[in-house]
Motif scaffolding. Structure first.
Motif, short mmCIF file in Angstrom:
data_model
loop_
_atom_site.label_atom_id
_atom_site.label_comp_id
_atom_site.label_asym_id
_atom_site.label_seq_id
_atom_site.Cartn_x
_atom_site.Cartn_y
_atom_site.Cartn_z
N ALA A 190 1.53 -2.14 0.79
CA ALA A 190 2.77 -1.37 0.81
C ALA A 190 2.88 -0.48 -0.42
CB ALA A 190 3.98 -2.30 0.90
N HIS A 191 2.16 -0.82 -1.48
CA HIS A 191 2.16 -0.04 -2.72
C HIS A 191 0.96 0.91 -2.80
CE1 HIS A 191 5.53 -2.15 -4.67
NE2 HIS A 191 5.06 -3.24 -4.07
N LEU A 192 0.18 1.00 -1.72
CA LEU A 192 -1.05 1.79 -1.73
C LEU A 192 -1.02 2.87 -0.66
CD1 LEU A 192 -3.61 -1.14 -2.16
CD2 LEU A 192 -2.92 0.51 -3.91
N PRO A 193 -1.84 3.91 -0.80
CA PRO A 193 -1.91 4.95 0.23
C PRO A 193 -2.56 4.42 1.51
CG PRO A 193 -3.55 5.33 -1.48
CD PRO A 193 -2.69 4.22 -1.97
N ASP A 194 -2.45 5.20 2.58
CA ASP A 194 -2.95 4.77 3.89
C ASP A 194 -4.45 4.56 3.92
OD1 ASP A 194 -0.40 4.86 4.88
OD2 ASP A 194 -0.60 6.85 5.80
N SER A 195 -5.18 5.17 3.00
CA SER A 195 -6.63 5.00 2.97
C SER A 195 -7.06 3.69 2.33
CB SER A 195 -7.28 6.17 2.21
OG SER A 195 -6.77 6.24 0.88
N LEU A 196 -6.11 2.94 1.80
CA LEU A 196 -6.40 1.64 1.18
C LEU A 196 -5.50 0.60 1.83
CD1 LEU A 196 -6.54 2.80 -2.57
CD2 LEU A 196 -8.50 2.23 -1.12
N GLN A 197 -5.90 0.15 3.01
CA GLN A 197 -5.03 -0.73 3.80
C GLN A 197 -5.69 -2.03 4.24
OE1 GLN A 197 -1.48 -0.01 4.91
NE2 GLN A 197 -1.90 0.99 2.97
N SER A 198 -6.94 -2.25 3.84
CA SER A 198 -7.64 -3.48 4.23
C SER A 198 -8.06 -4.23 2.98
CB SER A 198 -8.87 -3.14 5.10
OG SER A 198 -9.52 -4.33 5.52
N VAL A 199 -7.55 -5.44 2.83
CA VAL A 199 -7.76 -6.23 1.62
C VAL A 199 -8.75 -7.36 1.90
CG1 VAL A 199 -6.65 -7.66 -0.15
CG2 VAL A 199 -5.39 -5.76 0.91
N TYR A 200 -9.80 -7.43 1.11
CA TYR A 200 -10.74 -8.54 1.19
C TYR A 200 -10.55 -9.39 -0.06
CZ TYR A 200 -14.95 -11.11 2.54
OH TYR A 200 -15.82 -12.10 2.93
N PHE A 201 -9.99 -10.59 0.11
CA PHE A 201 -9.72 -11.48 -1.02
C PHE A 201 -10.98 -12.25 -1.42
CE2 PHE A 201 -5.24 -11.39 0.63
CZ PHE A 201 -4.66 -10.86 -0.51
N VAL A 202 -11.19 -12.36 -2.72
CA VAL A 202 -12.29 -13.15 -3.27
C VAL A 202 -11.73 -14.02 -4.40
CG1 VAL A 202 -14.12 -11.55 -2.56
CG2 VAL A 202 -12.93 -11.15 -4.72
N ASN A 203 -12.61 -14.53 -5.26
CA ASN A 203 -12.19 -15.49 -6.27
C ASN A 203 -11.89 -14.88 -7.64
OD1 ASN A 203 -12.84 -18.19 -4.82
ND2 ASN A 203 -14.69 -16.97 -4.55
N SER A 204 -12.53 -13.75 -7.96
CA SER A 204 -12.48 -13.26 -9.33
C SER A 204 -12.79 -11.77 -9.37
CB SER A 204 -13.51 -13.99 -10.19
OG SER A 204 -14.83 -13.65 -9.76
#
Length: 396
Positions: free
Chosen positions: A93-107
């Motif tokens: 919600a704080h990012l532009p439309d081109s940055l909409q997929s988040v891949y979570f990792v550990n560090s």
């Protein structure tokens, strides 16, 4: 039983021959407390981790509530876990439309590894380009694009086909070509002593990457979530990356990293081969719950908008001292240049003795860092500055 400090040195793997080895029993707000009750003002926030302060009640409650529901369930990406989903939605919600997929990792290091792999996979190219005096982590891929041969030499061979160019040097952009998969840059180089990219340079870099088809990767591990006075430094500088790398304050004090891109680009990790990037504990539900609570706290508190003012106050209080040659600042993170490595080491020891917890920089040993939790108040800034100035006076 032996003293805890001795056991620390005997049984915990060490990163250097001379750690600070200050024993901490508890932490609250901007302060750390030793077992003897001595109070230390945290000037580094765990290197930009503790933006919302230590023991933040909202974060602690979120951690406890999630731990009561469930902790680790399954390797990342297989089950729908609400802390991951809700946090990812809130971040983008704080990012532009081109940055909409988040891949979570550990560090942070793993986030960098994922971003480098994504750049190679999405472009079908092999070359990566980093910058002199950059820091991206200590794993092999991150180390390969780091800007310091002293730290790399003992671990070669590293990744092949990696180039290095100068920060803020327009001429070097010619080295980015149709062979380049990705260019990774810190909009503000932290370990170089707080050196911010020129907005015009970043725009030229963005244009060159677009022209050649190389993916532009921003490492905002230190600058993310309000540290610069904006949610992310790229918003302050007016240039949008293809891949955004986050960690440190992302977890609200818990271990968490992420690389973020478009849904289309991120989808290439799903096939040929599947599991193009995989992690067991990445996006741990307790870490995501903590991060979400920290983000909500930042949203409601106005701390992001206050960071510039607080950093400027620190700068104004310190800048006139004759021992300080320069102050480099980006929001509420400052590099205070003294000009002599031995003098800085003396200062660090004096700071600790006087109840401050400071830090230096990997590539700029002649300066020290100021990056307290964003919750620091004006009176606490003035009190801290008085202690710093008194320590500087003793150098004369």
């Amino acid at each position: 039983m032996k003293p805890l400090r001795q056991l620390f040195l005997e049984h915990v793997g060490q990163t250097s021959a001379n750690p600070l080895a200050v024993e901490i029993e508890r932490a609250e707000g901007i302060y750390l407390y030793g077992p003897d009750g001595k109070r230390y003002t945290d000037l580094i926030s765990g290197v930009s981790v503790s933006n919302v302060g230590h023991g933040n009640p909202q974060v602690v409650e979120a951690v406890c509530a999630q731990a009561r529901k469930y902790m680790h369930l399954m390797v990342y990406g297989e089950l729908v876990e609400s802390p991951q989903v809700l946090y990812a939605r809130r971040i983008v919600a704080h990012l532009p439309d081109s940055l909409q997929s988040v891949y979570f990792v550990n560090s942070g290091s793993e986030a960098v590894e994922g971003a480098l792999k994504l750049a190679k996979r999405a472009t079908g190219r092999t070359q990566l380009i980093g910058f002199e005096n950059a820091y991206h982590g200590s794993t092999h891929g991150a180390l390969s694009v780091m800007g310091g041969e002293y730290f790399r030499a003992a671990f070669r061979p590293l990744l092949p086909d990696v180039g290095q160019i100068r920060f803020n040097c327009l001429q070097d952009l010619e080295q980015i070509t149709e062979r380049t998969a990705g260019v990774i840059i810190e909009p503000m180089q932290g370990e170089a002593g707080i050196v911010t990219a020129d907005a015009s340079y970043l725009k030229a870099l963005r244009d060159r990457c677009t022209e050649t088809g190389a993916l532009l990767i921003f490492d905002e591990i230190q600058t993310g979530f309000g540290r610069t006075g904006y949610w992310f430094a790229f918003q302050k500088l007016g240039v949008v990356p293809d891949i955004l790398v986050l960690a440190k304050s992302l977890g609200g004090g818990m271990p968490l990293g992420a690389f973020i891109s478009s849904r289309e680009r991120m989808s290439v990790l799903q096939t040929d081969p599947p599991l193009g990037h995989i992690t067991t504990f990445g996006g741990h539900p307790v870490s995501c719950a903590a991060g979400l609570a920290a983000l909500e706290f930042l949203e409601s508190s106005g701390l992001v908008e206050q960071a510039e003012q607080k950093g400027a106050l620190f700068e104004s209080l310190l800048c006139g001292h004759p021992c300080i040659r320069e102050i480099r600042r980006c929001g509420l993170i400052l590099g205070v240049e003294i000009g002599n490595e031995n003098t800085v080491q003396r200062l660090i020891r004096d700071f600790v003795h006087k109840g401050l917890l400071p830090d230096t920089f990997l590539w700029r040993e002649t300066a020290f860092r100021i990056a307290p939790p964003l919750i620091i108040r004006e009176a606490e800034i003035r009190e801290t500055a008085e202690v710093i100035l008194a320590c500087l006076d003793r150098l004369a």
